[in-house]
Write an enzyme that holds these catalytic residues in place. Structure first.
Site, PDB file in Angstrom:
ATOM      1  N   ASP A 142      10.859  61.291  45.593  1.00 53.91           N
ATOM      2  CA  ASP A 142      11.615  61.078  44.096  1.00 53.91           C
ATOM      3  C   ASP A 142      12.464  59.742  44.018  1.00 53.91           C
ATOM      4  O   ASP A 142      12.460  58.866  42.913  1.00 53.91           O
ATOM      5  CB  ASP A 142      12.827  62.151  44.077  1.00 53.91           C
ATOM      6  CG  ASP A 142      13.556  62.274  42.801  1.00 53.91           C
ATOM      7  OD1 ASP A 142      13.203  62.709  41.778  1.00 53.91           O
ATOM      8  OD2 ASP A 142      14.642  61.593  42.701  1.00 53.91           O
ATOM      9  N   ALA A 193      12.413  62.914  38.957  1.00 55.70           N
ATOM     10  CA  ALA A 193      11.105  62.948  39.067  1.00 55.70           C
ATOM     11  C   ALA A 193      10.302  64.131  39.778  1.00 55.70           C
ATOM     12  O   ALA A 193       9.269  64.545  39.137  1.00 55.70           O
ATOM     13  CB  ALA A 193      10.712  61.402  39.889  1.00 55.70           C
ATOM     14  N   ASP A 194      10.966  64.502  40.661  1.00 54.42           N
ATOM     15  CA  ASP A 194      10.484  65.804  41.248  1.00 54.42           C
ATOM     16  C   ASP A 194      10.511  66.999  40.535  1.00 54.42           C
ATOM     17  O   ASP A 194       9.970  68.179  40.885  1.00 54.42           O
ATOM     18  CB  ASP A 194      11.318  66.142  42.504  1.00 54.42           C
ATOM     19  CG  ASP A 194      10.806  65.392  43.835  1.00 54.42           C
ATOM     20  OD1 ASP A 194       9.426  65.119  43.820  1.00 54.42           O
ATOM     21  OD2 ASP A 194      11.413  65.132  44.910  1.00 54.42           O
ATOM     22  N   MET A 195      11.481  67.025  39.523  1.00 54.97           N
ATOM     23  CA  MET A 195      11.578  68.199  38.506  1.00 54.97           C
ATOM     24  C   MET A 195      10.932  67.909  37.299  1.00 54.97           C
ATOM     25  O   MET A 195      10.252  68.958  36.538  1.00 54.97           O
ATOM     26  CB  MET A 195      13.100  68.329  38.290  1.00 54.97           C
ATOM     27  CG  MET A 195      13.956  68.579  39.475  1.00 54.97           C
ATOM     28  SD  MET A 195      13.436  70.192  40.208  1.00 54.97           S
ATOM     29  CE  MET A 195      14.183  71.192  39.064  1.00 54.97           C
ATOM     30  N   PRO A 209       6.573  68.221  37.586  1.00 54.03           N
ATOM     31  CA  PRO A 209       5.867  69.752  37.541  1.00 54.03           C
ATOM     32  C   PRO A 209       6.039  70.379  36.247  1.00 54.03           C
ATOM     33  O   PRO A 209       5.272  71.391  35.826  1.00 54.03           O
ATOM     34  CB  PRO A 209       7.028  70.456  38.459  1.00 54.03           C
ATOM     35  CG  PRO A 209       8.038  69.477  38.832  1.00 54.03           C
ATOM     36  CD  PRO A 209       7.567  68.016  38.567  1.00 54.03           C
TER      37      PRO A 209
END
Length: 413
Positions: free
Chosen positions: A153, A181-183, A186
């Site tokens: 991230d 970014a990780d959230m 997706p």
């Protein structure tokens, strides 16, 4: 769970993901009603299982003290999922995977680009087994990018420009405090999957969906026109405020901070009345929107000069009385207890299945309310790696006990 059907009931997802970005995508699908079968390596399982803090018989701890302590990261991300262990480096494991794909609607993976293909579990292999399958690859830089490069991230935040979209002039870059970014990637993955499902209703065939973490976050950064602001001589990095919309931002009080918006004329006049300085509406520096923007630094210091003499509660009360949008700046622990998000199941409790905790642990729910459907998670979770091997391999694939025992003996599962 209630008796109302969830939107994705009847769909099956094969989940090859790990860490956060991929597991969050499949968590959303699980909360919308899909059956998610999470595949983990038999040797250790998902990387998130090793994330501190843990919860168990001693409550919440920084270090794992007992074998049945569970990482809170895993506890939150594995909700509603069945757990199967497969050593994908073994040919027989790939056979099991393809058998699962034949029963499935969706596959999601977030390996480094190219890894799934090398393991024999990429889109082409899945499509050959099931032409209707929708296969989503979520990677740092997209499936078309050169192979290699770890996409954490913080790396994506750095590359996207997001770190220089926050903070003030001359300050170091600012890491966004949630794994944005990780959230974000997706969420785009789920949008792509649902779009492909709709197209499959018309065509009868599936397809490959390719989502890039860098592309997802950069697309959000690009919503502001940084080049135009630079050409106009406007400072882009303005810290706690947005000077091109002034007054707009976070202001200091005697015991905390407030966020307020007074962009338009009526709101600005309300702000000045709340400050006890209605005459500021006649000051040429603040008399209209463009002049307030042009003199934003002076205006913001004037507002801070007032707000610093007020408690948060008093400032909020004064501004609300004048119709100015305002809110106290809260800590995350307080935000997750907001009665509005609790009532809508947007922040939900989470607990170790066998131990209680004195701490009110809360995590993400499904922030969508349907008029004719429900959301929520099945009461399953792979606490142990491969916890549901027998259940899935027997009921879903029809494997015999002897075959399952042989796979276990060879280390395939």
């Amino acid at each position: 769970m209630t008796d109302r059907e969830r939107p994705l009931e009847g769909l099956r997802v094969i989940d090859l993901t790990r860490a956060l970005a991929g597991p969050y995508a499949t968590l959303l699908l699980a909360g919308l009603g899909a059956e998610v079968i999470k595949i983990e390596d038999p040797r250790g399982g998902d990387l998130a299982r090793e994330n501190s803090p843990y919860v168990g018989r001693d409550g919440v701890t920084v270090e794992r003290k007992h074998d049945d302590d569970v990482s809170i990261s895993h506890l939150t991300r594995a909700r509603g999922k069945l757990g199967v262990s497969l050593d994908l480096k073994q040919p027989e494991a790939r056979e099991v995977f393809l058998d699962l794909v034949r029963t499935a609607d969706i596959v999601v993976e977030n390996f480094t680009a190219g890894t799934a293909d090398r393991l024999g579990v990429g889109y082409e292999a899945a499509k050959a087994a099931n032409p209707r399958v929708i296969y989503c690859s979520l990677s740092g830089f997209g499936a078309t990018a050169p192979e290699g490069g770890k996409a954490m991230d913080i790396v994506i935040q750095a590359l996207s420009g997001a770190m220089y979209a926050s903070g003030g002039p001359g300050e170091p870059p600012v890491r966004i405090g949630i794994p944005i970014a990780d959230m974000l990637a997706p969420v785009f993955s789920v949008i792509g999957i649902l779009s492909a499902l709709e197209q499959r209703h018309r065509t009868g065939i599936g397809q490959h969906i390719d989502v890039s973490m860098l592309g997802a976050l950069t697309s959000f950064v690009a919503i502001e026109n940084w080049s135009a602001m630079a050409a106009a001589g406007m400072q882009a990095r303005t810290g706690l405020t947005v000077q091109r919309l002034s007054p707009f931002g976070v202001f200091e009080c005697a015991d905390g901070y407030i966020a307020l918006v007074a962009v338009h004329e009526k709101l600005a006049q309300g702000l000045f009345r709340a400050m006890g300085q209605p005459e500021l509406s006649n000051d040429p520096r603040f008399a209209n929107r463009d002049s307030r923007v042009a003199n934003a630094a002076v205006l913001e210091e004037t507002i801070n000069g007032w707000s610093r003499t007020q408690s948060v509660a008093a400032a909020v009360a004064e501004l609300e009385a004048q119709g100015v949008p305002v809110a106290p700046v809260r800590h995350p622990e307080d935000a997750l207890l907001d009665s509005r998000v609790v009532a809508r199941h947007e922040a939900v409790p989470v607990a170790h299945p066998n131990y209680t905790s004195e701490i009110d642990l809360r995590t993400a729910g499904i922030p969508i309310v349907f008029s004719g459907a429900e959301t929520g998670f099945d009461d399953v979770m792979p606490i142990a790696v491969g916890e549901h091997n027998d259940r899935v391999l027997t009921s879903t694939l029809g494997y015999s006990p002897e075959r399952i025992a042989a796979l276990r003996a060879k280390g395939v599962i």
